[in-house]
Scaffold this active site. Structure first.
Site, PDB file in Angstrom:
ATOM      1  N   ASP A  93       0.826  -1.226   0.000  1.00  0.00           N
ATOM      2  CA  ASP A  93       0.000   0.000   0.000  1.00  0.00           C
ATOM      3  C   ASP A  93       0.854   1.268   0.000  1.00  0.00           C
ATOM      4  O   ASP A  93       0.621   2.183  -0.778  1.00  0.00           O
ATOM      5  CB  ASP A  93      -1.058  -0.006   1.120  1.00  0.00           C
ATOM      6  N   SER A 139     -12.255   2.769  28.159  1.00  0.00           N
ATOM      7  CA  SER A 139     -12.034   1.545  27.392  1.00  0.00           C
ATOM      8  C   SER A 139     -12.361   0.345  28.273  1.00  0.00           C
ATOM      9  O   SER A 139     -11.765   0.181  29.353  1.00  0.00           O
ATOM     10  CB  SER A 139     -10.575   1.472  26.937  1.00  0.00           C
ATOM     11  N   GLY A 157      -2.928  -6.146  18.136  1.00  0.00           N
ATOM     12  CA  GLY A 157      -1.567  -6.529  17.718  1.00  0.00           C
ATOM     13  C   GLY A 157      -1.520  -7.838  16.950  1.00  0.00           C
ATOM     14  O   GLY A 157      -0.468  -8.452  16.832  1.00  0.00           O
ATOM     15  N   LEU A 204      -4.890  -7.660  12.510  1.00  0.00           N
ATOM     16  CA  LEU A 204      -6.274  -7.520  12.028  1.00  0.00           C
ATOM     17  C   LEU A 204      -6.744  -6.074  12.144  1.00  0.00           C
ATOM     18  O   LEU A 204      -7.922  -5.780  12.073  1.00  0.00           O
ATOM     19  CB  LEU A 204      -7.211  -8.460  12.806  1.00  0.00           C
ATOM     20  N   SER A 215      -6.634  -3.574  14.616  1.00  0.00           N
ATOM     21  CA  SER A 215      -7.408  -3.015  15.734  1.00  0.00           C
ATOM     22  C   SER A 215      -7.175  -1.506  15.853  1.00  0.00           C
ATOM     23  O   SER A 215      -8.095  -0.761  16.197  1.00  0.00           O
ATOM     24  CB  SER A 215      -7.021  -3.710  17.045  1.00  0.00           C
ATOM     25  N   SER A 216      -5.976  -1.020  15.525  1.00  0.00           N
ATOM     26  CA  SER A 216      -5.738   0.420  15.706  1.00  0.00           C
ATOM     27  C   SER A 216      -6.459   1.246  14.650  1.00  0.00           C
ATOM     28  O   SER A 216      -7.078   2.263  14.980  1.00  0.00           O
ATOM     29  CB  SER A 216      -4.238   0.751  15.763  1.00  0.00           C
ATOM     30  N   GLU A 239      -2.302   8.238  12.161  1.00  0.00           N
ATOM     31  CA  GLU A 239      -1.369   7.132  12.455  1.00  0.00           C
ATOM     32  C   GLU A 239       0.068   7.534  12.090  1.00  0.00           C
ATOM     33  O   GLU A 239       1.013   7.286  12.841  1.00  0.00           O
ATOM     34  CB  GLU A 239      -1.809   5.904  11.645  1.00  0.00           C
ATOM     35  N   ASP A 281      -5.651  -0.095   5.621  1.00  0.00           N
ATOM     36  CA  ASP A 281      -6.501  -0.470   6.756  1.00  0.00           C
ATOM     37  C   ASP A 281      -7.668   0.491   6.941  1.00  0.00           C
ATOM     38  O   ASP A 281      -8.830   0.061   6.940  1.00  0.00           O
ATOM     39  CB  ASP A 281      -5.665  -0.581   8.040  1.00  0.00           C
TER      40      ASP A 281
HETATM   41  C1  GLA Z   1      -0.075  -2.651   8.429  1.00  0.00           C
HETATM   42  C2  GLA Z   1      -0.248  -1.247   7.872  1.00  0.00           C
HETATM   43  C3  GLA Z   1      -0.817  -1.271   6.458  1.00  0.00           C
HETATM   44  C4  GLA Z   1      -0.038  -2.220   5.563  1.00  0.00           C
HETATM   45  C5  GLA Z   1       0.172  -3.569   6.247  1.00  0.00           C
HETATM   46  C6  GLA Z   1       1.061  -4.474   5.468  1.00  0.00           C
HETATM   47  O1  GLA Z   1      -1.331  -3.242   8.592  1.00  0.00           O
HETATM   48  O2  GLA Z   1      -1.100  -0.502   8.696  1.00  0.00           O
HETATM   49  O3  GLA Z   1      -0.841   0.032   5.930  1.00  0.00           O
HETATM   50  O4  GLA Z   1       1.179  -1.650   5.173  1.00  0.00           O
HETATM   51  O5  GLA Z   1       0.711  -3.427   7.551  1.00  0.00           O
HETATM   52  O6  GLA Z   1       0.480  -4.794   4.254  1.00  0.00           O
END
Ligand code: GLA
Length: 383
Positions: A37, A68, A121, A124, A126-127, A159, A171
């Site tokens: 990406d 939280s 972590g 998937l 989460s952040s 981020e 993401d």
């Molecule tokens: C993390 C980053 C994404 C992407 C992936 C790897 O999830 O947040 O932007 O770079 O790693 O594909």
């Protein structure tokens, strides 16, 4: 997996009245296209039926008060004069408020309860789910139009510049714009998105190794810097502009490690486009083979896999019904994604659990995931 209702009861306990609404932001799993990406290439993720929720109510005065449930903490901050404190979960809320402010949005305050079932972590996202839930919450209380692409860019900015991880757009964009029942091919340069249906008779399994990575650690940013070094060395704006044949012909100008990093990116872009094509042709076997090749490239050229991830991939591939498997997300721990024949899925999960336990002595967490729609505002459960 099914999503539980928004956390209304805890909200009333804390704030003495029910929430007005809840922002629901799914996690995501990436089928193929890893670390492409931020190289302006291609990714093929799907939003999943696991989410971060913020049950919320608008609040007078420019403050956010949030608790939280997962961390058992309550925090507050004012919207004027935002400052960094440390790196807790609330910094993601602040980062989003900061990025929205930088885009000249006037924000209202809110009180909210944050909860979720996206493992933290685990690769998937989460952040990004927390950031997009926060963006949806701010938009709701501030009367902002909800544009998933614009909001995804702001979440990435939060981020990158507030949290300090040089991540790409994948993401927040899939979390914002995911489509139920589909994965999405995203062109990370134009941000064009094309829905890609899972091959008929297949399901996606997310196989959590129970090992965790620290994304803010230097390894992610180091990979990004190496990709940028490769692009500079090859005289292109981004590795998106390099084909496997170009790299073969001109790669000797690069340091050996940088050449291998670039080889992962350029071959991964080609695999991701081929995977979207395989999905269009309902070809599960071809998609699975491309996923297998992607894992080898991440293991050997990009070096973001771990012994636990490699073990999980091997367990998945040796179980009946598996078309293909690869680590997913940023790497260095977390989850493997596998494409599995639907009819074989229950036996597949049992077999993988047994094989992985025997091999690593770790207890895995294995799930089937459904492709879900992106962020939404949902009615809160009645008390
Ligand atoms: C993390 C980053 C994404 C992407 C992936 C790897 O999830 O947040 O932007 O770079 O790693 O594909």
């Amino acid at each position: 997996m099914s999503r539980p209702a928004a956390p209304a009861p805890s909200f009333a306990d804390l704030f003495g009245r029910p929430p007005e609404t809840a922002a629901d932001a799914p996690g995501r799993v990436n089928l193929i296209g890893e670390h492409t990406d931020y190289n302006e290439g291609f990714v093929l993720p799907m939003a999943i039926d696991r989410a971060v929720w913020i049950g919320l109510r608008a609040r007078e005065g420019g403050a956010v008060v949030a608790a939280s449930l997962d961390f058992g903490e309550e925090k507050s901050f004012t919207l004027d004069g935002l400052g960094h404190e440390d790196d807790g979960w609330w910094e993601y809320l602040k980062g989003v408020a900061w990025a929205l402010g930088q885009a000249h949005h006037r924000l209202g305050g809110w009180e909210g309860v944050v909860a979720g079932d996206v493992p933290i972590g685990a690769g998937l996202s989460s952040s990004a789910a927390l950031e997009m839930a926060a963006a949806r919450a701010f938009a709701a209380v501030s009367g902002l139009a909800w544009d998933p692409v614009a909001m995804a860019k702001l979440a990435r900015r939060a981020e990158n510049e507030w949290v300090g991880v040089g991540c790409g757009i994948m993401d927040p964009l899939i979390i914002g714009a995911g489509r139920e029942g589909h994965a999405t091919l995203i062109d990370c340069r134009s941000l064009e998105m094309r829905p890609a249906p899972l091959p008929p008779g297949t399901v996606v399994a997310v196989l959590d190794t129970s090992t965790r990575r620290e994304l803010t650690g230097s390894a992610y940013n180091e990979r990004r810097a190496q990709c940028e070094e490769a692009a500079r060395g090859l005289g292109v704006r981004a590795l998106r502009d390099v084909t496997p044949a170009d790299l073969e012909a001109r790669g000797s100008a690069l340091r050996e490690v940088v050449r291998r990093r670039a080889r992962h990116i350029v071959t991964e872009n080609a695999r991701t486009l081929a995977a979207a094509d395989a999905m269009k042709g309902h070809d599960a076997s071809r998609l699975g083979r491309l996923m297998n090749e992607s894992h080898l490239s991440m293991r050997d050229d990009f070096e973001i896999s771990t012994p636990a991830l490699d073990a999980m991939v091997e367990c998945a591939r040796s179980a009946a019904g598996c078309y293909g498997a690869r680590m997913t997300g940023g790497g260095f721990g977390g989850c493997v994604v596998a494409l599995v024949e639907a009819a074989a899925a229950p036996a597949f999960l049992d077999a993988v659990a047994r094989l992985y336990r025997d091999r690593t002595r770790l207890e895995p967490a294995l799930h089937l995931c459904r492709p879900e729609a992106g962020v939404s505002l949902v009615p809160v459960a009645a008390e």
